[in-house]
Design an enzyme around this catalytic site. Structure first.
Site, PDB file in Angstrom:
ATOM      1  N   HIS A  32       0.863  -1.200   0.000  1.00  0.00           N
ATOM      2  CA  HIS A  32       0.000   0.000   0.000  1.00  0.00           C
ATOM      3  C   HIS A  32       0.894   1.242   0.000  1.00  0.00           C
ATOM      4  O   HIS A  32       1.654   1.436  -0.936  1.00  0.00           O
ATOM      5  CB  HIS A  32      -0.929  -0.091   1.213  1.00  0.00           C
ATOM      6  CG  HIS A  32      -2.030   0.923   1.262  1.00  0.00           C
ATOM      7  ND1 HIS A  32      -2.417   1.707   0.219  1.00  0.00           N
ATOM      8  CD2 HIS A  32      -2.856   1.267   2.290  1.00  0.00           C
ATOM      9  CE1 HIS A  32      -3.410   2.489   0.580  1.00  0.00           C
ATOM     10  NE2 HIS A  32      -3.701   2.253   1.832  1.00  0.00           N
TER      11      HIS A  32
ATOM     12  N   HIS B  33      -2.614  -2.251  -9.691  1.00  0.00           N
ATOM     13  CA  HIS B  33      -3.577  -1.585  -8.809  1.00  0.00           C
ATOM     14  C   HIS B  33      -4.857  -2.406  -8.781  1.00  0.00           C
ATOM     15  O   HIS B  33      -5.251  -2.992  -9.781  1.00  0.00           O
ATOM     16  CB  HIS B  33      -3.889  -0.168  -9.325  1.00  0.00           C
ATOM     17  CG  HIS B  33      -4.472   0.704  -8.280  1.00  0.00           C
ATOM     18  ND1 HIS B  33      -5.801   0.695  -7.966  1.00  0.00           N
ATOM     19  CD2 HIS B  33      -3.893   1.595  -7.440  1.00  0.00           C
ATOM     20  CE1 HIS B  33      -6.028   1.560  -6.999  1.00  0.00           C
ATOM     21  NE2 HIS B  33      -4.899   2.117  -6.650  1.00  0.00           N
TER      22      HIS B  33
ATOM     23  N   ASP C 177       2.648   5.358  -6.897  1.00  0.00           N
ATOM     24  CA  ASP C 177       3.926   5.237  -6.171  1.00  0.00           C
ATOM     25  C   ASP C 177       5.138   5.108  -7.074  1.00  0.00           C
ATOM     26  O   ASP C 177       6.274   5.142  -6.587  1.00  0.00           O
ATOM     27  CB  ASP C 177       3.857   4.023  -5.233  1.00  0.00           C
ATOM     28  CG  ASP C 177       2.860   4.258  -4.123  1.00  0.00           C
ATOM     29  OD1 ASP C 177       1.920   3.460  -3.986  1.00  0.00           O
ATOM     30  OD2 ASP C 177       2.989   5.284  -3.424  1.00  0.00           O
TER      31      ASP C 177
HETATM   32  C1  SDX Z   1      -1.534   2.169  -3.377  1.00  0.00           C
HETATM   33  O1  SDX Z   1      -6.255   0.862  -3.300  1.00  0.00           O
HETATM   34  C2  SDX Z   1      -5.765   2.008  -3.510  1.00  0.00           C
HETATM   35  O2  SDX Z   1      -6.425   2.911  -4.018  1.00  0.00           O
HETATM   36  C3  SDX Z   1      -4.328   2.175  -3.071  1.00  0.00           C
HETATM   37  C4  SDX Z   1      -3.674   3.492  -3.454  1.00  0.00           C
HETATM   38  C5  SDX Z   1      -4.251   4.651  -2.698  1.00  0.00           C
HETATM   39  O3  SDX Z   1      -4.146   5.773  -3.196  1.00  0.00           O
HETATM   40  O4  SDX Z   1      -4.729   4.430  -1.560  1.00  0.00           O
HETATM   41  O5  SDX Z   1      -3.816   3.704  -4.848  1.00  0.00           O
HETATM   42  C6  SDX Z   1      -2.179   3.482  -3.109  1.00  0.00           C
HETATM   43  O6  SDX Z   1      -1.488   1.336  -2.506  1.00  0.00           O
HETATM   44  C7  SDX Z   1      -1.029   1.896  -4.769  1.00  0.00           C
HETATM   45  C8  SDX Z   1      -0.478   0.440  -4.922  1.00  0.00           C
HETATM   46  C9  SDX Z   1       0.967   0.457  -4.387  1.00  0.00           C
HETATM   47  N1  SDX Z   1       1.500  -0.953  -4.332  1.00  0.00           N
HETATM   48  C10 SDX Z   1       2.433  -1.360  -5.158  1.00  0.00           C
HETATM   49  O7  SDX Z   1       2.897  -0.708  -6.100  1.00  0.00           O
HETATM   50  C11 SDX Z   1       2.948  -2.763  -4.839  1.00  0.00           C
HETATM   51  C12 SDX Z   1       3.032  -3.582  -6.125  1.00  0.00           C
HETATM   52  N2  SDX Z   1       1.686  -3.824  -6.615  1.00  0.00           N
HETATM   53  C13 SDX Z   1       1.015  -4.951  -6.127  1.00  0.00           C
HETATM   54  O8  SDX Z   1       1.481  -5.731  -5.152  1.00  0.00           O
HETATM   55  C14 SDX Z   1      -0.420  -5.140  -6.590  1.00  0.00           C
HETATM   56  O9  SDX Z   1      -0.521  -4.722  -7.884  1.00  0.00           O
HETATM   57  C15 SDX Z   1      -1.491  -4.469  -5.734  1.00  0.00           C
HETATM   58  C16 SDX Z   1      -1.343  -4.858  -4.310  1.00  0.00           C
HETATM   59  C17 SDX Z   1      -1.380  -2.988  -5.863  1.00  0.00           C
HETATM   60  C18 SDX Z   1      -2.833  -4.916  -6.266  1.00  0.00           C
HETATM   61  O10 SDX Z   1      -2.902  -6.265  -6.052  1.00  0.00           O
HETATM   62  P1  SDX Z   1      -4.215  -7.102  -6.436  1.00  0.00           P
HETATM   63  O11 SDX Z   1      -5.290  -6.244  -6.973  1.00  0.00           O
HETATM   64  O12 SDX Z   1      -4.537  -7.975  -5.278  1.00  0.00           O
HETATM   65  O13 SDX Z   1      -3.732  -7.920  -7.662  1.00  0.00           O
HETATM   66  P2  SDX Z   1      -3.122  -9.360  -7.571  1.00  0.00           P
HETATM   67  O14 SDX Z   1      -2.071  -9.379  -6.501  1.00  0.00           O
HETATM   68  O15 SDX Z   1      -4.258 -10.322  -7.493  1.00  0.00           O
HETATM   69  O16 SDX Z   1      -2.376  -9.468  -8.971  1.00  0.00           O
HETATM   70  C19 SDX Z   1      -3.044  -9.894 -10.146  1.00  0.00           C
HETATM   71  C20 SDX Z   1      -1.925 -10.525 -10.974  1.00  0.00           C
HETATM   72  C21 SDX Z   1      -1.169 -11.615 -10.233  1.00  0.00           C
HETATM   73  O17 SDX Z   1      -0.624 -12.446 -11.233  1.00  0.00           O
HETATM   74  P3  SDX Z   1      -1.260 -13.955 -11.402  1.00  0.00           P
HETATM   75  O18 SDX Z   1      -1.124 -14.631 -10.069  1.00  0.00           O
HETATM   76  O19 SDX Z   1      -2.717 -13.716 -11.792  1.00  0.00           O
HETATM   77  O20 SDX Z   1      -0.447 -14.586 -12.509  1.00  0.00           O
HETATM   78  O21 SDX Z   1      -0.920  -9.531 -11.281  1.00  0.00           O
HETATM   79  C22 SDX Z   1       0.313  -9.883 -10.663  1.00  0.00           C
HETATM   80  C23 SDX Z   1      -0.011 -10.903  -9.589  1.00  0.00           C
HETATM   81  O22 SDX Z   1       1.113 -11.769  -9.370  1.00  0.00           O
HETATM   82  N3  SDX Z   1       0.856  -8.645 -10.087  1.00  0.00           N
HETATM   83  C24 SDX Z   1       2.116  -8.280 -10.171  1.00  0.00           C
HETATM   84  C25 SDX Z   1       2.173  -7.015  -9.571  1.00  0.00           C
HETATM   85  N4  SDX Z   1       0.964  -6.672  -9.140  1.00  0.00           N
HETATM   86  C26 SDX Z   1       0.141  -7.693  -9.456  1.00  0.00           C
HETATM   87  N5  SDX Z   1       3.207  -8.910 -10.684  1.00  0.00           N
HETATM   88  C27 SDX Z   1       4.363  -8.225 -10.596  1.00  0.00           C
HETATM   89  N6  SDX Z   1       4.497  -6.993 -10.044  1.00  0.00           N
HETATM   90  C28 SDX Z   1       3.428  -6.368  -9.522  1.00  0.00           C
HETATM   91  N7  SDX Z   1       3.567  -5.169  -8.976  1.00  0.00           N
END
Ligand code: SDX
Length: 467
Positions: free
Chosen positions: A286, A325, A381
């Protein structure tokens, strides 16, 4: 409400236009019974499922939605996001216009009260915030208790919670004056607490707020003022910080806002509810992602290392931090705005080789179907850390900087929660997967290792039925 109706086993065909109603007809194939569930605002009420039973003493159906990926927890009028098209609006105003024409304190007013303030309203709001930036002197002693290298988010988390002990009247959450004062105090004091944490890490004396400066200028002054009688902030940097504050102010029901609402639903004071938001924001998935992005860019070190790094991501050895996201399945509009400001800030502070790595990393990821298939685009981010670094803010302060403006969003959402007659204490249900009806076993009769060589192994989760 749902209504139960007996329909023929063959079910119905597609309803004609005049027959189409805002309802969902579901047939429980366990009993052959059909039910009509009302559809309101694109949702069905979870409680309408409970009357779908196989027998009179059946508890009834629940929905199962770990991490609430498809569950609306509330009605809110504060922030609108369209994840597919990358739209973000606060009280109906596009984020792009607010960044171009507004200021963070004005956006904070908009989030809390729902309308852009008149000049008189804004002047009073700014006056109230400016005159509540000081914290009780005991807070300094409190911060002194942390190790010199304590993470500033841990210090902020503790300090915000501690504020609740200085304002016990904030427990009167139904008193509009107390609610207003809590909003003012948290928005006003967050930069002071953040700056105190930063100065504590550096072993520098605390700098008190300067009421002659704007909100963002004052924060820079409390961070960086040394022997100068008056801190002279660079207006370009102060403006860039103010835009970043606007971009981080609110984002509908994200993880930390959900935490504030959930804790706030117990009718605890708002300082304790916001402390829960600070704790949730601390996590690397997050708000902690901006700090993780900088560390990732440093680890990549140079553009030629990007292909190997991306291969590692695809092998799930690590995550591409700052990408992806839960809601945006397109470019996060905030990332687009921040990227524009990165160039302006670096013009004022000098180039940063990490920007070249970030730009090349984004380009290669967006050319790679592993990421585009999963709709992984830069989020808020990905570039923000580069501005913070240009402002000479250390990486472990990045999430603290996120928490400062998000306080106005948390406060606005907390107020909306308390005004929503549909809300009550948050208490989800569960699917129980554990043992049942076991008899106690005397310690001498229990099986297990005689010699303990480390922490006990946790029992593996039972496989889900049908998994
Ligand atoms: C913020 O919610 C908000 O609005 C948050 C925010 C706010 O203003 O409050 O916008 C701020 O928190 C932004 C997000 C910051 N986090 C990151 O940058 C961390 C990296 N991103 C992730 O870990 C991820 O994308 C999330 C946590 C942001 C979202 O995760 P989800 O929606 O639960 O998606 P998921 O984990 O189910 O991923 C779907 C697929 C998966 O692959 P498969 O298992 O289907 O093959 O996408 C892949 C994941 O492995 N994936 C990534 C990835 N994010 C998702 N693979 C590599 N790198 C990534 N960053």
């Amino acid at each position: 409400m749902a209504s139960e109706q007996q329909t023929s086993q063959d079910g119905g065909g597609v309803a004609t236009a005049e027959q189409a109603q805002d309802t969902l007809t579901v047939t429980d194939n366990r009993t052959g019974r059909s039910y009509e569930l009302e559809i309101t605002d694109g949702t069905v009420r979870g409680m309408d499922l409970r009357q779908i039973k196989v027998s009179e003493d059946d508890f009834g159906l629940m929905s199962y939605d770990p991490a609430f990926t498809n569950t609306a927890s509330c009605r809110s009028a504060i922030t609108y996001i369209d994840g597919e098209t990358g739209i973000l609006q606060h009280r109906g105003y596009p984020i792009e216009q607010l960044c171009e024409q507004s200021s963070y304190v004005e956006v904070a007013y908009l989030l809390v009260f729902g309308e852009l303030p008149t000049k008189a309203q804004l002047d009073r709001w700014v006056y109230d915030i400016t005159h509540h930036t000081y914290v009780h002197e005991n807070i300094k002693k409190f911060v002194e208790g942390f190790r010199y290298d304590a993470h500033p988010m841990g210090m902020l988390l503790a300090s915000v919670g501690a504020l609740s002990t200085f304002y016990p009247d904030a427990k009167q959450i139904d008193d509009p004056e107390e609610r207003y004062m809590a909003a003012i105090r948290m928005i006003a004091k967050m930069p002071t607490l953040a700056a105190f944490a930063y100065r504590h890490n550096l072993g520098l004396p605390y700098i008190y707020p300067d009421n002659d400066l704007s909100y963002s200028e004052n924060f820079l002054s409390m961070l960086y003022k040394m022997t100068a009688v008056k801190y002279e902030p660079d207006p370009r940097l102060a403006r860039a910080l103010d835009v970043l504050f606007i971009l981080h102010a609110d984002h509908e029901q994200n993880c930390s806002t959900n935490a504030v609402r959930s804790v706030g639903s117990s009718q605890v004071d708002p300082y304790s509810a916001v402390a829960a938001g600070v704790a949730a924001l601390y996590g690397p998935l997050h708000g902690g992602a901006n700090e993780a992005v900088l560390r990732m860019l440093r680890r990549i070190e140079k553009p030629e290392n990007i292909p190997d790094f991306l291969e590692g991501v695809k092998k799930r050895e690590e995550r591409l931090m700052g990408f992806g996201h839960r809601v945006y399945k397109n470019y996060d509009p905030r990332a687009r705005i921040i990227k524009k400001h990165v160039d302006e800030v670096l013009e004022a502070t000098g180039d940063n080789p990490l920007l070249d790595i970030a730009v090349e990393l984004e380009k290669r990821a967006l050319d790679d179907e592993y990421f585009t298939e999963r709709k992984l685009y830069p989020n808020v981010d990905f570039y923000s850390g580069l501005i913070y670094e240009a402002l000479r803010i250390p990486a472990d302060m990045f999430t603290v900087i996120f928490a400062i403006p998000r306080t106005s969003g948390w406060v606005a959402q907390w107020m909306e929660l308390n005004e929503d007659s549909e809300q009550k204490i948050a208490r989800p249900r569960q699917i129980y997967t554990g043992e049942r009806d076991r008899d106690y076993v005397a310690i001498g009769d229990r099986e297990g290792p005689e010699k303990i060589t480390g922490p006990p192994a946790r029992r593996p989760p039972r496989p889900r039925r049908g998994a």
